[in-house]
Design a protein around this motif. Structure first.
Motif, PDB file in Angstrom:
ATOM      1  N   ALA A  40       0.822  -0.845  -0.055  1.00  0.00           N
ATOM      2  CA  ALA A  40       0.196  -0.330  -0.167  1.00  0.00           C
ATOM      3  C   ALA A  40       0.570   1.180   0.099  1.00  0.00           C
ATOM      4  O   ALA A  40       2.534   1.062   0.334  1.00  0.00           O
ATOM      5  CB  ALA A  40      -0.898   0.021   1.401  1.00  0.00           C
ATOM      6  N   PRO A  41       0.425   2.664  -0.597  1.00  0.00           N
ATOM      7  CA  PRO A  41       1.207   4.081  -0.038  1.00  0.00           C
ATOM      8  C   PRO A  41       2.134   4.065   0.948  1.00  0.00           C
ATOM      9  O   PRO A  41       1.380   4.085   1.664  1.00  0.00           O
ATOM     10  CB  PRO A  41       0.112   4.770  -0.523  1.00  0.00           C
ATOM     11  CG  PRO A  41      -0.660   3.887  -1.447  1.00  0.00           C
ATOM     12  CD  PRO A  41      -0.385   2.305  -0.850  1.00  0.00           C
ATOM     13  N   GLU A  46       3.592  -6.511   1.652  1.00  0.00           N
ATOM     14  CA  GLU A  46       3.582  -7.590   3.514  1.00  0.00           C
ATOM     15  C   GLU A  46       3.029  -8.693   2.269  1.00  0.00           C
ATOM     16  O   GLU A  46       2.627  -8.786   1.140  1.00  0.00           O
ATOM     17  CB  GLU A  46       2.133  -6.832   4.227  1.00  0.00           C
ATOM     18  CG  GLU A  46       1.012  -7.029   3.446  1.00  0.00           C
ATOM     19  CD  GLU A  46       0.255  -6.335   4.384  1.00  0.00           C
ATOM     20  OE1 GLU A  46       0.558  -6.451   5.690  1.00  0.00           O
ATOM     21  OE2 GLU A  46      -1.127  -6.013   3.835  1.00  0.00           O
ATOM     22  N   PHE A  47       3.222 -10.161   3.168  1.00  0.00           N
ATOM     23  CA  PHE A  47       2.698 -10.986   2.219  1.00  0.00           C
ATOM     24  C   PHE A  47       1.160 -11.043   2.933  1.00  0.00           C
ATOM     25  O   PHE A  47       0.363 -10.536   3.832  1.00  0.00           O
ATOM     26  CB  PHE A  47       3.072 -12.217   3.733  1.00  0.00           C
ATOM     27  CG  PHE A  47       2.660 -13.678   3.331  1.00  0.00           C
ATOM     28  CD1 PHE A  47       1.994 -13.921   4.168  1.00  0.00           C
ATOM     29  CD2 PHE A  47       3.033 -14.644   1.886  1.00  0.00           C
ATOM     30  CE1 PHE A  47       1.026 -14.834   3.283  1.00  0.00           C
ATOM     31  CE2 PHE A  47       2.648 -15.938   2.094  1.00  0.00           C
ATOM     32  CZ  PHE A  47       1.426 -15.910   2.543  1.00  0.00           C
ATOM     33  N   VAL A  48       0.926 -12.217   1.818  1.00  0.00           N
ATOM     34  CA  VAL A  48      -1.364 -12.071   1.791  1.00  0.00           C
ATOM     35  C   VAL A  48      -1.229 -13.678   2.192  1.00  0.00           C
ATOM     36  O   VAL A  48      -1.841 -13.725   2.705  1.00  0.00           O
ATOM     37  CB  VAL A  48      -1.689 -11.282  -0.206  1.00  0.00           C
ATOM     38  CG1 VAL A  48      -2.931 -11.476   0.674  1.00  0.00           C
ATOM     39  CG2 VAL A  48      -1.095  -9.953   0.176  1.00  0.00           C
ATOM     40  N   THR A  90      -6.560  -1.877  -0.019  1.00  0.00           N
ATOM     41  CA  THR A  90      -6.114  -1.226  -1.645  1.00  0.00           C
ATOM     42  C   THR A  90      -4.947  -1.991  -1.394  1.00  0.00           C
ATOM     43  O   THR A  90      -4.335  -1.020  -0.435  1.00  0.00           O
ATOM     44  CB  THR A  90      -6.124   0.132  -1.360  1.00  0.00           C
ATOM     45  OG1 THR A  90      -7.952  -0.251  -1.270  1.00  0.00           O
ATOM     46  CG2 THR A  90      -5.945   0.535  -2.438  1.00  0.00           C
ATOM     47  N   ALA A  91      -4.201  -1.208  -2.294  1.00  0.00           N
ATOM     48  CA  ALA A  91      -2.252  -2.024  -2.885  1.00  0.00           C
ATOM     49  C   ALA A  91      -2.272  -2.402  -4.105  1.00  0.00           C
ATOM     50  O   ALA A  91      -3.164  -2.501  -4.736  1.00  0.00           O
ATOM     51  CB  ALA A  91      -2.469  -3.191  -1.948  1.00  0.00           C
ATOM     52  N   VAL A  92      -0.888  -2.275  -4.498  1.00  0.00           N
ATOM     53  CA  VAL A  92      -0.576  -3.145  -5.397  1.00  0.00           C
ATOM     54  C   VAL A  92      -0.172  -4.245  -5.164  1.00  0.00           C
ATOM     55  O   VAL A  92       0.761  -4.374  -4.144  1.00  0.00           O
ATOM     56  CB  VAL A  92       1.090  -2.782  -6.130  1.00  0.00           C
ATOM     57  CG1 VAL A  92       1.343  -3.441  -7.414  1.00  0.00           C
ATOM     58  CG2 VAL A  92       0.334  -1.231  -6.264  1.00  0.00           C
ATOM     59  N   VAL A 107      -5.078  -2.686  -6.922  1.00  0.00           N
ATOM     60  CA  VAL A 107      -6.305  -2.903  -6.699  1.00  0.00           C
ATOM     61  C   VAL A 107      -6.811  -1.708  -5.666  1.00  0.00           C
ATOM     62  O   VAL A 107      -6.106  -1.539  -4.939  1.00  0.00           O
ATOM     63  CB  VAL A 107      -6.322  -4.190  -5.413  1.00  0.00           C
ATOM     64  CG1 VAL A 107      -7.809  -4.339  -4.816  1.00  0.00           C
ATOM     65  CG2 VAL A 107      -6.082  -5.532  -6.878  1.00  0.00           C
ATOM     66  N   THR A 108      -8.279  -1.129  -6.171  1.00  0.00           N
ATOM     67  CA  THR A 108      -8.340  -0.182  -4.980  1.00  0.00           C
ATOM     68  C   THR A 108      -9.597  -0.596  -4.386  1.00  0.00           C
ATOM     69  O   THR A 108     -10.969  -1.379  -5.452  1.00  0.00           O
ATOM     70  CB  THR A 108      -8.337   1.167  -6.614  1.00  0.00           C
ATOM     71  OG1 THR A 108      -6.962   1.363  -6.712  1.00  0.00           O
ATOM     72  CG2 THR A 108      -8.948   2.736  -5.073  1.00  0.00           C
ATOM     73  N   VAL A 109      -9.995  -0.524  -3.555  1.00  0.00           N
ATOM     74  CA  VAL A 109     -11.428  -0.548  -2.930  1.00  0.00           C
ATOM     75  C   VAL A 109     -11.891   0.630  -2.673  1.00  0.00           C
ATOM     76  O   VAL A 109     -11.346   1.715  -1.194  1.00  0.00           O
ATOM     77  CB  VAL A 109     -11.538  -1.403  -2.256  1.00  0.00           C
ATOM     78  CG1 VAL A 109     -12.561  -2.652  -0.935  1.00  0.00           C
ATOM     79  CG2 VAL A 109     -11.045  -2.772  -2.279  1.00  0.00           C
ATOM     80  N   SER A 110     -13.217   1.730  -2.735  1.00  0.00           N
ATOM     81  CA  SER A 110     -13.302   2.570  -2.326  1.00  0.00           C
ATOM     82  C   SER A 110     -14.597   2.183  -1.156  1.00  0.00           C
ATOM     83  O   SER A 110     -15.313   1.195  -1.077  1.00  0.00           O
ATOM     84  CB  SER A 110     -14.439   3.847  -3.436  1.00  0.00           C
ATOM     85  OG  SER A 110     -14.960   2.343  -3.836  1.00  0.00           O
TER      86      SER A 110
END
Length: 111
Positions: A40-41, A46-48, A90-92, A107-110
């Motif tokens: 994330a910005p 981080e591991f998912v 939200t992150a790459v 991925v962008t979640v609003s």
């Protein structure tokens, strides 16, 4: 030459779903562990989620019960099904295997 190509990112509202794909060439995913990571910005990567060659899966606590990692050996592709998405997701998102990384998908979640 190993190449990992992510796809499937996009913009969704909170509660929505996305499925990320990581298509591999130059490496056989069925005999190597594969992981999904995100950045994330302003934050560290981080591991998912991860999947071993034997199919054992592991998840970060923050995504357990919402994300599912899977693998299609015939397509040499690993997937990340993401449900009940939250703005904090939200992150790459990157896939990685044996030191090789893809280019990432946003991925962008609003809310």
């Amino acid at each position: 030459q190993v190449q990992l190509v992510e796809s499937g990112g996009g913009s969704v509202q909170a509660g929505g779903s996305l499925r990320l794909s990581c298509a591999a060439s130059g490496i056989i995913l069925s005999i190597n562990a594969m992981g999904w990571y995100r950045q994330a910005p302003g934050k560290q990567r981080e591991f998912v989620a991860g999947i071993t060659s034997g199919g054992r899966t592991t998840y970060a606590d923050s995504v357990k019960g919402r994300f599912t990692i899977s693998r299609d050996n015939a397509k040499n592709t690993v997937y990340l099904q993401m449900n009940s998405l939250k703005p904090e997701d939200t992150a790459v998102y990157y896939c990685a295997s044996v030191g090789n990384w893809g280019q990432g998908t946003q991925v962008t979640v609003s809310s």
